[in-house]
Write a protein that holds these residues in place. Sequence first.
Motif, PDB file in Angstrom:
ATOM      1  N   GLU A 309      21.310  -5.118  16.521  1.00 18.11           N
ATOM      2  CA  GLU A 309      20.291  -3.879  16.298  1.00 18.11           C
ATOM      3  C   GLU A 309      19.072  -4.535  15.547  1.00 18.11           C
ATOM      4  N   LEU A 310      19.635  -4.820  14.345  1.00 18.97           N
ATOM      5  CA  LEU A 310      18.701  -5.399  13.360  1.00 18.97           C
ATOM      6  C   LEU A 310      17.824  -6.509  13.803  1.00 18.97           C
ATOM      7  N   ILE A 311      18.305  -7.350  14.444  1.00 19.57           N
ATOM      8  CA  ILE A 311      17.361  -8.351  15.021  1.00 19.57           C
ATOM      9  C   ILE A 311      16.444  -7.866  15.913  1.00 19.57           C
ATOM     10  N   ARG A 312      16.800  -6.942  16.852  1.00 23.13           N
ATOM     11  CA  ARG A 312      15.956  -6.324  17.890  1.00 23.13           C
ATOM     12  C   ARG A 312      15.047  -5.412  17.070  1.00 23.13           C
ATOM     13  N   ILE A 313      15.273  -4.694  15.989  1.00 24.63           N
ATOM     14  CA  ILE A 313      14.202  -4.053  15.390  1.00 24.63           C
ATOM     15  C   ILE A 313      14.500  -4.172  13.774  1.00 24.63           C
ATOM     16  N   THR A 314      13.700  -4.978  13.217  1.00 25.35           N
ATOM     17  CA  THR A 314      14.031  -5.388  11.924  1.00 25.35           C
ATOM     18  C   THR A 314      13.791  -4.075  10.615  1.00 25.35           C
ATOM     19  N   ALA A 315      12.674  -3.286  11.320  1.00 19.71           N
ATOM     20  CA  ALA A 315      12.253  -2.319  10.671  1.00 19.71           C
ATOM     21  C   ALA A 315      13.455  -1.399  10.319  1.00 19.71           C
ATOM     22  N   ILE A 316      14.608  -1.290  10.893  1.00 22.21           N
ATOM     23  CA  ILE A 316      15.796  -0.651  10.599  1.00 22.21           C
ATOM     24  C   ILE A 316      15.857  -0.588   9.214  1.00 22.21           C
ATOM     25  N   ALA A 317      15.880  -2.005   8.887  1.00 24.42           N
ATOM     26  CA  ALA A 317      16.264  -2.332   7.438  1.00 24.42           C
ATOM     27  C   ALA A 317      15.386  -1.786   6.489  1.00 24.42           C
ATOM     28  N   PHE A 318      14.185  -1.493   6.782  1.00 21.29           N
ATOM     29  CA  PHE A 318      13.174  -1.076   5.865  1.00 21.29           C
ATOM     30  C   PHE A 318      13.858   0.578   5.141  1.00 21.29           C
ATOM     31  N   PHE A 319      14.420   1.272   6.002  1.00 24.48           N
ATOM     32  CA  PHE A 319      14.570   2.588   5.429  1.00 24.48           C
ATOM     33  C   PHE A 319      16.076   2.892   4.800  1.00 24.48           C
ATOM     34  N   ILE A 320      16.793   1.665   4.685  1.00 22.74           N
ATOM     35  CA  ILE A 320      17.767   1.659   4.023  1.00 22.74           C
ATOM     36  C   ILE A 320      17.770   2.266   2.695  1.00 22.74           C
ATOM     37  N   PRO A 321      16.696   2.023   1.818  1.00 27.19           N
ATOM     38  CA  PRO A 321      16.695   2.361   0.405  1.00 27.19           C
ATOM     39  C   PRO A 321      16.275   4.044   0.323  1.00 27.19           C
ATOM     40  N   LEU A 322      15.811   4.339   1.294  1.00 23.09           N
ATOM     41  CA  LEU A 322      15.269   5.657   1.395  1.00 23.09           C
ATOM     42  C   LEU A 322      16.527   6.472   1.931  1.00 23.09           C
ATOM     43  N   ILE A 323      17.219   6.235   2.895  1.00 24.97           N
ATOM     44  CA  ILE A 323      18.385   7.040   3.276  1.00 24.97           C
ATOM     45  C   ILE A 323      19.565   7.167   2.105  1.00 24.97           C
ATOM     46  N   GLN A 324      19.670   5.984   1.419  1.00 24.45           N
ATOM     47  CA  GLN A 324      20.671   5.834   0.276  1.00 24.45           C
ATOM     48  C   GLN A 324      20.318   6.637  -0.897  1.00 24.45           C
ATOM     49  N   ALA A 325      18.877   6.467  -1.205  1.00 25.48           N
ATOM     50  CA  ALA A 325      18.537   7.239  -2.487  1.00 25.48           C
ATOM     51  C   ALA A 325      18.596   8.549  -2.370  1.00 25.48           C
ATOM     52  N   THR A 326      18.057   9.074  -1.115  1.00 26.71           N
ATOM     53  CA  THR A 326      18.050  10.528  -1.030  1.00 26.71           C
ATOM     54  C   THR A 326      19.693  11.076  -0.933  1.00 26.71           C
ATOM     55  N   GLY A 327      20.438  10.346  -0.541  1.00 27.23           N
ATOM     56  CA  GLY A 327      21.800  10.831  -0.227  1.00 27.23           C
ATOM     57  C   GLY A 327      22.270  10.734  -1.713  1.00 27.23           C
ATOM     58  N   GLY A 328      22.328   9.863  -2.386  1.00 24.36           N
ATOM     59  CA  GLY A 328      22.571   9.753  -3.845  1.00 24.36           C
ATOM     60  C   GLY A 328      22.044  10.817  -4.674  1.00 24.36           C
ATOM     61  N   ASN A 329      20.653  11.163  -4.606  1.00 27.75           N
ATOM     62  CA  ASN A 329      20.193  12.065  -5.253  1.00 27.75           C
ATOM     63  C   ASN A 329      20.827  13.770  -4.820  1.00 27.75           C
ATOM     64  N   VAL A 330      20.978  13.859  -3.751  1.00 33.69           N
ATOM     65  CA  VAL A 330      21.643  15.097  -3.171  1.00 33.69           C
ATOM     66  C   VAL A 330      22.848  15.264  -3.606  1.00 33.69           C
ATOM     67  N   GLY A 331      23.443  14.403  -3.341  1.00 35.61           N
ATOM     68  CA  GLY A 331      25.068  14.345  -3.785  1.00 35.61           C
ATOM     69  C   GLY A 331      25.084  14.547  -5.215  1.00 35.61           C
ATOM     70  N   ILE A 332      24.265  14.010  -6.096  1.00 35.85           N
ATOM     71  CA  ILE A 332      24.396  14.209  -7.730  1.00 35.85           C
ATOM     72  C   ILE A 332      24.004  15.753  -7.952  1.00 35.85           C
ATOM     73  N   GLN A 333      23.035  16.030  -7.403  1.00 38.14           N
ATOM     74  CA  GLN A 333      22.526  17.355  -7.681  1.00 38.14           C
ATOM     75  C   GLN A 333      23.666  18.481  -7.300  1.00 38.14           C
ATOM     76  N   SER A 334      24.087  18.324  -6.070  1.00 37.11           N
ATOM     77  CA  SER A 334      25.046  19.248  -5.792  1.00 37.11           C
ATOM     78  C   SER A 334      26.198  19.313  -6.899  1.00 37.11           C
ATOM     79  N   SER A 335      26.777  18.244  -6.977  1.00 33.39           N
ATOM     80  CA  SER A 335      27.909  18.071  -8.019  1.00 33.39           C
ATOM     81  C   SER A 335      27.687  18.649  -9.283  1.00 33.39           C
TER      82      SER A 335
END
Lengths: 449, 449
Positions: A309-335
């Motif tokens: 999939e990554l070879i087909r659409i390289t841009a998938i990789a671009f949003f990994i930091p966005l997804i992970q940072a938001t998940g991390g921030n939401v989790g820490i806020q909730s805790s």
Amino acid sequence: MQFELSKEYRERLQHAVDNHDDAFIVQTLEGVNSADVSTLLNEFDTDDSKYVIDLLDPEIRAEIINDLDEDTREKFLRAFDTPQITEIVNYLDSDDAVDILNELPVKEREEVIAGLDNQEKEANILDLLRYEDDIAGGLMAKELIKANVNWSIDRCIEEIRRQAENVEKIFQIYVVDNEEKLIGKVSLKKLILATNEKRVEDIYETDVIAVETYMSVEEVAQVMRKYDFEAVPVVNVQGKLLGRITIDDVVDVISEIAEEERQIMSGISEDVEEDDSVWMLTRARLPWLIIGVVGGFVSAKFMGVFEAELIRITAIAFFIPLIQATGGNVGIQSSSIVLQTLANPSAFSESLVRRLLKVLLVAALNGLVLALLVYGFNMITGGEISLSIIVSCALFCVVLVASFMGTITPLILDSFGFNPALASGPFITTINDLLGLGIYFYTVHLFLS
Amino acid sequence: MQFELSKEYRERLQHAVDNHDDAFIVQTLEGVNSADVSTLLNEFDTDDSKYVIDLLDPEIRAEIINDLDEDTREKFLRAFDTPQITEIVNYLDSDDAVDILNELPVKEREEVIAGLDNQEKEANILDLLRYEDDIAGGLMAKELIKANVNWSIDRCIEEIRRQAENVEKIFQIYVVDNEEKLIGKVSLKKLILATNEKRVEDIYETDVIAVETYMSVEEVAQVMRKYDFEAVPVVNVQGKLLGRITIDDVVDVISEIAEEERQIMSGISEDVEEDDSVWMLTRARLPWLIIGVVGGFVSAKFMGVFEAELIRITAIAFFIPLIQATGGNVGIQSSSIVLQTLANPSAFSESLVRRLLKVLLVAALNGLVLALLVYGFNMITGGEISLSIIVSCALFCVVLVASFMGTITPLILDSFGFNPALASGPFITTINDLLGLGIYFYTVHLFLS
């Protein structure tokens, strides 16, 4: 009036120690508050510190050792022989004496207790040694002022004079019945203002609030904070008065809890400070960093599965930091919000299901706004529509899951007796990172197939 | 003995309020500690709460309002008219009175002050209104017991009886000279035990520790914690005794500081609790999440620049989470250790250069271990040698930079008067994430070209 703890004085004192200038040491430290001397001695090595305090009055010496940092004190106690430690313990209140005894090897501890000349103190210490240090019993001192409800005011003042020798600070006089059960309190002020014809039973207040020996130190801190107490009496299950806890010990507990929480949240495994050795600082930090690295490595292997999939659409990789940072921030806020509730429990708590529903509602609202925002950004900057939809959908799901995990994890940790702050620490965060990545790539996979 | 705050009682009380069953309300709340009544009333709506406390004794009423949560109290005060608030303020100590006055609109505040019947209280309040609430002056109460050094013990006890009417808890008697300068202290215990022929000057202790009006509340808390004080006198720059700060207020400050730090670290902008509305919870959380999303979006655009490299070697993307998670963990650990030092400042601090050198030494050690670990993992799992070297080199650099940033950021924030805990919050973390990503892709670029 306050003794000046300057670098200059520290150097002059070091010089005096090196040259055995006893007169200088004794003169300049005369009348200085023991807490200041302790702060100073924390900076010296054990032999030099011992040289200084051996020159001081035994009572002051006991107070200084009591005020030392825990790790400095442990080194310190090893430099003393049993009779010297016995002398120190003799001068301390029972709760402080027990703290020191708990730092000694068992054999030496027994020798010290056997060597105490005061039988009442020995009995008090033996009683206190039974309690763990994270419950009310482990925090209390046996020294307090109590009055029998049947006494006259005159007898009461007489007895207080006698008891007051062992009690540094009075605060309240606790009133007990003939079975030693706590039934009330009288303030020293009220006692002084009362006329001598009256009796204790005429002036005492019955609304005395006590804690029981098995209560956690956090609960004791909450009670003292709620009622603005300087001291709280400790009773056993039968209501018998056993001791009291003073606010200075509770203030230390509150500060230690906050520091421990910060350490756990930031992934530091020991109570290290900036001036500890490079080795200690590394040892405290490395294990948590390794957890993160292992998590990162698992992420790498996981993404390898989706290489096609990554070879087909390289841009998938671009949003990994966005997804992970938001998940991390939401989790820490909730805790963090759960930690807040656990630290200040409400008298009237909602059911778990209602709480979780509310959490998910807040998450859905946040997730929707963020997903739309990212979709908008993507559209404005000319992103591809299909990838934009994938990213926004994944982001929404990640916010929901991270909220749920961030809420439930500290509650589960707490119910199993672990510190709930661990939920904001690197271990749980690493697991949540993996979960977020999984959701993202699963969404990608669903849309592409 | 402790009043039971049960759900059943809350429901029965609600029922009594709805049916105007005044007798039930007055009887069941008689003699209950005001802190318990406040906890209860925080659960009721403003009209019902007002109905309940209007039935109670005015002195108790003042205490209950003083003990209410800040946001409940603000709603509450709006339901009272000026004469009622004046009555409440009349019953409170000067520091608590000022807290309430600060919550009122300016006009109403002036009316309340003008309406006070006690001239001394009015002067005290006007004096205290001058101080910001984050310095010693803003935390002190004017009520205290003082004795002139030239008094006899008899006169002293007589004066204490008179002064004690306004002072709930005595703790220490502060000794002043004829210019009202603080020169010592006497404990109530010592005064009681002294014979009547003596004078204050014969028994007072000169080693009194005071704080000055402009000291920060954090510094006051440190002093009180260090010396195990229940109360500390406050003096102005000339050493004149102005008031005293009691430990209950300081315990609240310590707890609030810890809570604020946790909120800042986890990216929650207001003092929200689990039982606040969905709207408030969302408002407190969303701004920080948006910062993270914007950061993530910038990351995405940044990686777009390196699309050519990513297409050539897709596996570069695999290690983004590893690099970012490690950078984040190292940064937060470093900031946390600085926060620890700022919260418990040492009397003898090292120079900044020495501190930073040590931080970099620890970072180099950690970075080396982690880089070797990742290299080893990669080799074992059959990774490509060149990419493995790139990842390990980038990881080492990220650990160094994150340590440096994590250490320097809270120090800079603190020196500009911001809360240093912001360094562990989402904003700085987002910037550090970008920095880590930049280092990684720059390393990739260097090796590939």
